[in-house]
Design a protein around this motif. Structure first.
Motif, PDB file in Angstrom:
ATOM      1  N   GLU A 298       0.822  -1.218   0.000  1.00  0.00           N
ATOM      2  CA  GLU A 298       0.000   0.000   0.000  1.00  0.00           C
ATOM      3  C   GLU A 298       0.854   1.265   0.000  1.00  0.00           C
ATOM      4  OE1 GLU A 298      -4.222  -0.153   1.989  1.00  0.00           O
ATOM      5  OE2 GLU A 298      -2.725  -0.931   3.386  1.00  0.00           O
ATOM      6  N   GLY A 299       2.060   1.162   0.524  1.00  0.00           N
ATOM      7  CA  GLY A 299       2.929   2.336   0.588  1.00  0.00           C
ATOM      8  C   GLY A 299       3.413   2.809  -0.762  1.00  0.00           C
ATOM      9  N   TRP A 300       3.158   2.024  -1.812  1.00  0.00           N
ATOM     10  CA  TRP A 300       3.545   2.431  -3.170  1.00  0.00           C
ATOM     11  C   TRP A 300       2.390   3.100  -3.913  1.00  0.00           C
ATOM     12  CZ3 TRP A 300       6.855  -0.763  -0.765  1.00  0.00           C
ATOM     13  CH2 TRP A 300       8.213  -0.706  -1.116  1.00  0.00           C
ATOM     14  N   GLN A 301       1.243   3.268  -3.265  1.00  0.00           N
ATOM     15  CA  GLN A 301       0.122   3.947  -3.917  1.00  0.00           C
ATOM     16  C   GLN A 301       0.445   5.417  -4.138  1.00  0.00           C
ATOM     17  OE1 GLN A 301      -3.999   2.230  -2.383  1.00  0.00           O
ATOM     18  NE2 GLN A 301      -2.608   2.588  -0.682  1.00  0.00           N
ATOM     19  N   LEU A 302      -0.202   5.992  -5.150  1.00  0.00           N
ATOM     20  CA  LEU A 302      -0.048   7.422  -5.398  1.00  0.00           C
ATOM     21  C   LEU A 302      -1.350   8.160  -5.110  1.00  0.00           C
ATOM     22  CD1 LEU A 302       2.018   7.421  -8.738  1.00  0.00           C
ATOM     23  CD2 LEU A 302       2.855   7.566  -6.384  1.00  0.00           C
ATOM     24  N   SER A 303      -2.366   7.894  -5.893  1.00  0.00           N
ATOM     25  CA  SER A 303      -3.608   8.660  -5.797  1.00  0.00           C
ATOM     26  C   SER A 303      -4.741   7.807  -5.253  1.00  0.00           C
ATOM     27  CB  SER A 303      -4.006   9.178  -7.184  1.00  0.00           C
ATOM     28  OG  SER A 303      -2.966   9.951  -7.745  1.00  0.00           O
ATOM     29  N   ASN A 304      -5.804   8.510  -4.815  1.00  0.00           N
ATOM     30  CA  ASN A 304      -6.980   7.758  -4.393  1.00  0.00           C
ATOM     31  C   ASN A 304      -7.537   7.008  -5.603  1.00  0.00           C
ATOM     32  OD1 ASN A 304      -7.552  10.439  -5.281  1.00  0.00           O
ATOM     33  ND2 ASN A 304      -9.665  10.208  -4.622  1.00  0.00           N
ATOM     34  N   PRO A 305      -8.011   5.783  -5.403  1.00  0.00           N
ATOM     35  CA  PRO A 305      -8.321   4.893  -6.521  1.00  0.00           C
ATOM     36  C   PRO A 305      -9.626   5.232  -7.236  1.00  0.00           C
ATOM     37  CG  PRO A 305      -8.790   3.815  -4.442  1.00  0.00           C
ATOM     38  CD  PRO A 305      -8.137   5.116  -4.101  1.00  0.00           C
ATOM     39  N   PRO A 306      -9.741   4.825  -8.507  1.00  0.00           N
ATOM     40  CA  PRO A 306     -10.976   5.042  -9.282  1.00  0.00           C
ATOM     41  C   PRO A 306     -12.047   4.037  -8.867  1.00  0.00           C
ATOM     42  CG  PRO A 306      -9.349   3.902 -10.626  1.00  0.00           C
ATOM     43  CD  PRO A 306      -8.677   4.224  -9.327  1.00  0.00           C
ATOM     44  N   ILE A 307     -13.048   4.502  -8.206  1.00  0.00           N
ATOM     45  CA  ILE A 307     -14.031   3.624  -7.575  1.00  0.00           C
ATOM     46  C   ILE A 307     -14.823   2.792  -8.592  1.00  0.00           C
ATOM     47  CG2 ILE A 307     -16.096   3.546  -6.114  1.00  0.00           C
ATOM     48  CD1 ILE A 307     -13.453   4.198  -4.656  1.00  0.00           C
ATOM     49  N   LEU A 308     -15.189   3.379  -9.725  1.00  0.00           N
ATOM     50  CA  LEU A 308     -15.989   2.632 -10.691  1.00  0.00           C
ATOM     51  C   LEU A 308     -15.212   1.438 -11.239  1.00  0.00           C
ATOM     52  CD1 LEU A 308     -17.779   5.519 -12.622  1.00  0.00           C
ATOM     53  CD2 LEU A 308     -18.553   4.237 -10.609  1.00  0.00           C
ATOM     54  N   SER A 309     -13.921   1.619 -11.442  1.00  0.00           N
ATOM     55  CA  SER A 309     -13.088   0.511 -11.895  1.00  0.00           C
ATOM     56  C   SER A 309     -12.941  -0.540 -10.802  1.00  0.00           C
ATOM     57  CB  SER A 309     -11.715   1.019 -12.327  1.00  0.00           C
ATOM     58  OG  SER A 309     -10.900  -0.037 -12.786  1.00  0.00           O
ATOM     59  N   LEU A 310     -12.723  -0.089  -9.572  1.00  0.00           N
ATOM     60  CA  LEU A 310     -12.607  -1.036  -8.464  1.00  0.00           C
ATOM     61  C   LEU A 310     -13.910  -1.805  -8.242  1.00  0.00           C
ATOM     62  CD1 LEU A 310     -10.501   0.696  -5.668  1.00  0.00           C
ATOM     63  CD2 LEU A 310      -9.764  -0.545  -7.699  1.00  0.00           C
ATOM     64  N   ALA A 311     -15.029  -1.175  -8.518  1.00  0.00           N
ATOM     65  CA  ALA A 311     -16.314  -1.858  -8.366  1.00  0.00           C
ATOM     66  C   ALA A 311     -16.413  -3.033  -9.336  1.00  0.00           C
ATOM     67  CB  ALA A 311     -17.464  -0.883  -8.590  1.00  0.00           C
ATOM     68  N   ALA A 312     -15.918  -2.840 -10.563  1.00  0.00           N
ATOM     69  CA  ALA A 312     -15.931  -3.925 -11.543  1.00  0.00           C
ATOM     70  C   ALA A 312     -15.005  -5.056 -11.104  1.00  0.00           C
ATOM     71  CB  ALA A 312     -15.518  -3.390 -12.912  1.00  0.00           C
TER      72      ALA A 312
END
Length: 424
Positions: A298-312
């Motif tokens: 998780e420490g390599w994340q940059l931005s808050n994630p795209p929720i619609l894509s994560l929902a799929a």
């Protein structure tokens, strides 16, 4: 054994489908249809997986929560957006054989490879080369070439090539290359399976060989995640990245996944490109604090994630959780083995299966080389007959019977169409 009579062979395929414990899952996917209304023989999950029917519900829920809550959906949505990626972690970790701390769903594949190389490709004057397959996926090649150039080095890409007249890499040749050039290699980056041949490599052995020579080891699992048995933690590779739109059925261009081995989880001195979503969750919204990375991937994340894509992705992972990789791989071997047997009956002078015969060295993809005539013309012909497969220059038709939604009858009809078009 396959029955000799054509009619009996079809009956045999139907019999295999009746015995298939996963047969009901096909009805959970939308199968594209031809103009005449008949379903396509869709054998292209290695390029883009089909849409689960539940995906619409998952995405509609997020649209509804966005409509009703606006920004408050980060905390009030049915599946709150703020920690949304965390709901995917455990299930994704099971698919790739990792611990939850080692996995995060973020970005897209090539972006993740660059981010991971920023951390794990640390060239020096003596050790600056990257070892890849000679026929690595083009995006991987572009990525490693640009990384070498970015660091100011030339001729920094070493290639693993099959022997003359062969298509597959031999394990002993990989070992020899690492032993001979290991002192010059900063990073080994292997695609598993290879996108063109479908060859699966012994990742644990490659990691051991690389580490013994002081090399970092990374894996591109674009064609592996959701397809083959993976044990990334036990394999001891340093990192891996994959997309989710192929065998993981998350939709075109959807967010990918990353693995970073647990031994690096608290190595906060490793250089990385940082962003606020990789920052300590307790102080993330302090806004003015110096970067304090989360332990693990998780420490390599940059931005808050795209929720619609994560929902799929969430929708698809719910199916994987229900089925389990063990059952999927069991059916995959039977389904691909059936395809292999049917294709082999066409004759080795007519068609060559490039992919390894050893089921431990392949997933569900078979790469077919038409020897009796122009392969592209055969591919175009079977496409007109309702087959959705994949052509890769110069001479391979990639066919991937995917166990979640393909049937033995699909495979049977494909083989009959292929036989007819070759004869024509």
């Amino acid at each position: 054994m396959i029955k000799n009579n054509i009619k009996d062979r079809l009956a045999y395929a139907k019999e295999l489908d009746e015995q298939d414990e996963l047969r009901a899952y096909r009805n959970q996917f939308y199968i594209p249809k031809q103009k005449n209304g008949a379903p396509h023989i869709y054998l292209c999950g290695n390029s883009l997986g089909l849409q689960p029917k539940i995906t619409n519900d998952y995405i509609q829920q997020e649209l509804k929560d966005w409509q009703n809550y606006g920004v408050d959906g980060h905390e009030k949505a049915k599946t709150p957006w703020l920690p949304y990626h965390e709901y995917l972690t455990d299930r994704m970790a099971k698919i790739v054989g990792a611990k939850p701390i080692e996995v995060v769903v973020m970005n897209t594949l090539s972006v993740n490879l660059h981010l991971l190389m920023a951390s794990f490709y640390r060239p020096t004057k003596k050790r600056y080369k990257i070892l890849i397959e000679s026929d690595a996926f083009p995006s991987d090649r572009y990525a490693v070439e640009s990384q070498v150039k970015f660091h100011g080095y030339k001729n920094g890409v070493l290639e693993l090539s099959p022997r003359k007249g062969e298509d597959l890499l031999r394990a002993e040749d990989i070992e020899t290359m690492i032993e001979k050039h290991g002192d010059e290699i900063a990073l080994i980056l292997i695609g598993c399976p290879n996108y063109y041949t479908g060859q699966v490599f012994n990742l644990k052995r490659i990691a051991a060989l690389g580490h013994a020579k002081g090399c970092m080891v990374g894996i591109d699992l674009a064609h592996g995640a959701g397809n083959i048995k993976l044990e990334l933690h036990d394999a001891q590779v340093d990192f891996a990245a994959w997309c989710t739109y192929k065998y993981l059925n998350s939709g075109p261009g959807s967010v990918g996944g990353c693995f970073i081995h647990e031994r690096h989880s608290k190595a906060f001195d490793i250089p990385r490109f940082a962003g606020w979503w990789g920052h300590n969750k307790e102080t993330r919204f302090g806004m003015r604090d110096p970067f304090n990375p989360i332990a693990g991937a998780e420490g390599w994340q940059l931005s808050n994630p795209p929720i619609l894509s994560l929902a799929a992705i969430n929708a698809s992972l719910s199916i994987f959780e229900d089925v389990g990789m063990e059952a999927l791989i069991k059916k995959s071997k039977k389904l691909t083995g059936y395809l292999e047997e049917l294709v082999t009956k066409l004759g080795q002078d007519v068609i060559e299966i490039v992919t390894p015969k050893n089921t431990e060295e392949r997933g569900c993809q078979l790469s077919l080389r038409i020897k009796s005539k122009d392969g592209k013309s055969v591919f175009d012909a079977i496409t007109r007959q309702g087959v959705v497969a994949d052509w890769r220059s110069p001479d391979v038709i990639r066919v991937a019977p995917t166990p979640l939604y393909n049937t033995f009858e699909d495979v049977y009809h494909f083989a009959q169409i292929l036989k007819k078009e070759i004869e024509n």
